[in-house]
Design a protein around this motif. Structure first.
Motif, PDB file in Angstrom:
ATOM      1  N   GLY A  53      17.919  42.483   8.402  1.00 48.02           N
ATOM      2  CA  GLY A  53      19.160  42.930   9.020  1.00 48.02           C
ATOM      3  C   GLY A  53      20.070  41.773   9.381  1.00 48.02           C
ATOM      4  O   GLY A  53      21.297  41.881   9.281  1.00 48.02           O
ATOM      5  N   GLU A  54      19.484  40.661   9.781  1.00 49.33           N
ATOM      6  CA  GLU A  54      20.269  39.487  10.157  1.00 49.33           C
ATOM      7  C   GLU A  54      20.949  38.831   8.956  1.00 49.33           C
ATOM      8  O   GLU A  54      21.882  38.032   9.138  1.00 49.33           O
ATOM      9  CB  GLU A  54      19.366  38.473  10.859  1.00 49.33           C
ATOM     10  CG  GLU A  54      18.927  38.921  12.247  1.00 49.33           C
ATOM     11  CD  GLU A  54      17.887  38.003  12.868  1.00 49.33           C
ATOM     12  OE1 GLU A  54      17.675  38.101  14.101  1.00 49.33           O
ATOM     13  OE2 GLU A  54      17.269  37.195  12.134  1.00 49.33           O
ATOM     14  N   GLN A  55      20.516  39.174   7.748  1.00 52.30           N
ATOM     15  CA  GLN A  55      21.165  38.640   6.545  1.00 52.30           C
ATOM     16  C   GLN A  55      22.461  39.377   6.214  1.00 52.30           C
ATOM     17  O   GLN A  55      23.175  38.996   5.284  1.00 52.30           O
ATOM     18  CB  GLN A  55      20.208  38.727   5.348  1.00 52.30           C
ATOM     19  CG  GLN A  55      18.816  38.159   5.576  1.00 52.30           C
ATOM     20  CD  GLN A  55      18.818  36.771   6.173  1.00 52.30           C
ATOM     21  OE1 GLN A  55      19.397  35.840   5.617  1.00 52.30           O
ATOM     22  NE2 GLN A  55      18.166  36.628   7.328  1.00 52.30           N
ATOM     23  N   GLY A  56      22.747  40.444   6.943  1.00 50.78           N
ATOM     24  CA  GLY A  56      23.998  41.179   6.734  1.00 50.78           C
ATOM     25  C   GLY A  56      23.963  42.132   5.557  1.00 50.78           C
ATOM     26  O   GLY A  56      25.003  42.419   4.960  1.00 50.78           O
ATOM     27  N   ILE A  57      22.773  42.645   5.240  1.00 47.70           N
ATOM     28  CA  ILE A  57      22.656  43.568   4.111  1.00 47.70           C
ATOM     29  C   ILE A  57      22.930  45.007   4.569  1.00 47.70           C
ATOM     30  O   ILE A  57      22.653  45.355   5.713  1.00 47.70           O
ATOM     31  CB  ILE A  57      21.261  43.480   3.447  1.00 47.70           C
ATOM     32  CG1 ILE A  57      20.165  43.965   4.407  1.00 47.70           C
ATOM     33  CG2 ILE A  57      20.981  42.066   2.977  1.00 47.70           C
ATOM     34  CD1 ILE A  57      18.790  44.094   3.769  1.00 47.70           C
ATOM     35  N   PRO A  58      23.463  45.856   3.680  1.00 52.02           N
ATOM     36  CA  PRO A  58      23.636  47.268   4.029  1.00 52.02           C
ATOM     37  C   PRO A  58      22.352  48.064   3.873  1.00 52.02           C
ATOM     38  O   PRO A  58      22.186  49.108   4.497  1.00 52.02           O
ATOM     39  CB  PRO A  58      24.693  47.750   3.037  1.00 52.02           C
ATOM     40  CG  PRO A  58      24.504  46.875   1.847  1.00 52.02           C
ATOM     41  CD  PRO A  58      24.092  45.531   2.386  1.00 52.02           C
ATOM     42  N   ALA A  59      21.430  47.566   3.003  1.00 56.07           N
ATOM     43  CA  ALA A  59      20.217  48.334   2.730  1.00 56.07           C
ATOM     44  C   ALA A  59      19.193  47.464   2.010  1.00 56.07           C
ATOM     45  O   ALA A  59      19.521  46.477   1.358  1.00 56.07           O
ATOM     46  CB  ALA A  59      20.534  49.558   1.868  1.00 56.07           C
ATOM     47  N   PHE A  60      17.937  47.881   2.129  1.00 53.06           N
ATOM     48  CA  PHE A  60      16.879  47.366   1.272  1.00 53.06           C
ATOM     49  C   PHE A  60      16.189  48.565   0.635  1.00 53.06           C
ATOM     50  O   PHE A  60      16.409  49.715   1.038  1.00 53.06           O
ATOM     51  CB  PHE A  60      15.886  46.483   2.052  1.00 53.06           C
ATOM     52  CG  PHE A  60      15.099  47.210   3.110  1.00 53.06           C
ATOM     53  CD1 PHE A  60      13.859  47.773   2.830  1.00 53.06           C
ATOM     54  CD2 PHE A  60      15.593  47.311   4.408  1.00 53.06           C
ATOM     55  CE1 PHE A  60      13.134  48.433   3.812  1.00 53.06           C
ATOM     56  CE2 PHE A  60      14.871  47.974   5.401  1.00 53.06           C
ATOM     57  CZ  PHE A  60      13.633  48.537   5.095  1.00 53.06           C
ATOM     58  N   GLY A  61      15.388  48.325  -0.372  1.00 54.64           N
ATOM     59  CA  GLY A  61      14.740  49.433  -1.070  1.00 54.64           C
ATOM     60  C   GLY A  61      13.295  49.106  -1.392  1.00 54.64           C
ATOM     61  O   GLY A  61      12.956  47.953  -1.697  1.00 54.64           O
ATOM     62  N   VAL A  62      12.451  50.131  -1.337  1.00 54.17           N
ATOM     63  CA  VAL A  62      11.019  49.967  -1.592  1.00 54.17           C
ATOM     64  C   VAL A  62      10.543  51.019  -2.595  1.00 54.17           C
ATOM     65  O   VAL A  62      11.186  52.046  -2.791  1.00 54.17           O
ATOM     66  CB  VAL A  62      10.201  50.081  -0.287  1.00 54.17           C
ATOM     67  CG1 VAL A  62      10.588  48.974   0.691  1.00 54.17           C
ATOM     68  CG2 VAL A  62      10.388  51.453   0.371  1.00 54.17           C
ATOM     69  N   GLU A  63       9.389  50.746  -3.213  1.00 50.47           N
ATOM     70  CA  GLU A  63       8.774  51.697  -4.134  1.00 50.47           C
ATOM     71  C   GLU A  63       7.967  52.764  -3.400  1.00 50.47           C
ATOM     72  O   GLU A  63       7.625  53.791  -3.985  1.00 50.47           O
ATOM     73  CB  GLU A  63       7.797  50.968  -5.053  1.00 50.47           C
ATOM     74  CG  GLU A  63       8.400  49.937  -5.950  1.00 50.47           C
ATOM     75  CD  GLU A  63       7.302  49.171  -6.643  1.00 50.47           C
ATOM     76  OE1 GLU A  63       7.122  49.374  -7.857  1.00 50.47           O
ATOM     77  OE2 GLU A  63       6.613  48.381  -5.969  1.00 50.47           O
TER      78      GLU A  63
END
Length: 230
Positions: free
Chosen positions: A155-165
């Motif tokens: 979250g601190e990297q400023g991303i809108p989302a991450f995704g997992v399998e």
């Protein structure tokens, strides 16, 4: 021509769903034989199917209102489309075993291994190979997942989302509730049940697209997630 890699599960009757969520049931609502006035046909050819399933079916994205009651006004239809149309990278965490936590140093090492950079606005996909190893087995629900600390770091990297399998972004019964809570508090989200992430490893940056349905008040939505290489 751009290369488009499909990252989305097939949706079908009886497919695996997270514990307690609606089962998937697809039935014929109307047939071409019915529309043609054929009585007692030997076969039925679907013209319209009826889909019964939850918002969190197959490859899907969670809305912020899914993360907690305090976010009740942040439904999927209110989230900006720019969150779902981004640049992306994929990190190789395939050494992780079922129910093993992914920590900050794991993410950093995976990033540096392929000389990747997490830029503000990126979608970060996390490859664990859990789908190919364990889909639709007793181990499917026991995927590796992010720790609370690793989620905060993302979250601190400023991303809108991450995704997992996997079926959950954290380890079920260990960190999963914290991962959801942190996403809500920090205002970013995650995709679950992605596939074909192995096809992204070592290839650098790509365009990620995972547009949700515009469900009024929705807590999430199935997506047709893709990675595009120009």
């Amino acid at each position: 021509m751009p290369e488009i890699i499909d990252l989305s599960q097939e949706i079908y009757t009886g497919m695996p769903v997270y514990k307690g969520l609606p089962e998937v049931n697809i039935t014929i609502h109307a047939s071409h034989e019915q529309w043609s006035g054929i009585e007692n046909p030997e076969t039925l050819t679907p013209s319209v199917n009826k889909l019964e399933m939850g918002e969190h079916t197959g490859s899907h994205v969670d809305a912020i209102n899914h993360m907690g009651a305090e976010h009740k006004d942040k439904s999927i239809d209110t989230m900006p489309l720019s969150m779902f149309y981004t640049e992306g990278i994929c990190l190789d965490l395939s050494e992780k075993q079922p129910q093993e936590l992914i920590e900050i140093n794991d993410l950093v090492n995976a990033r540096d291994k392929h000389q990747l950079e997490i830029k503000k606005g990126d979608t970060v996909l996390i490859y664990t190979d859990h789908y190919r190893r364990h889909f639709n087995t007793e181990h499917w629900i026991k995927g590796p997942g992010l720790s609370a600390e690793a989620t905060i770091w993302l979250g601190e990297q400023g991303i809108p989302a991450f995704g997992v399998e996997t079926m959950a972004p954290g380890v079920s019964g260990v960190s999963n509730k914290d991962v959801h809570r942190i996403c809500g508090e920090m205002g970013f989200t995650h995709y679950e049940n992605l596939i074909n992430l192995h096809e992204l490893i070592g290839r650098g940056r790509f365009r990620f697209i995972g547009l949700p349905l515009k469900i009024r008040g929705g807590t999430g939505s199935p997506v047709r997630a893709v990675a595009v290489f120009d």
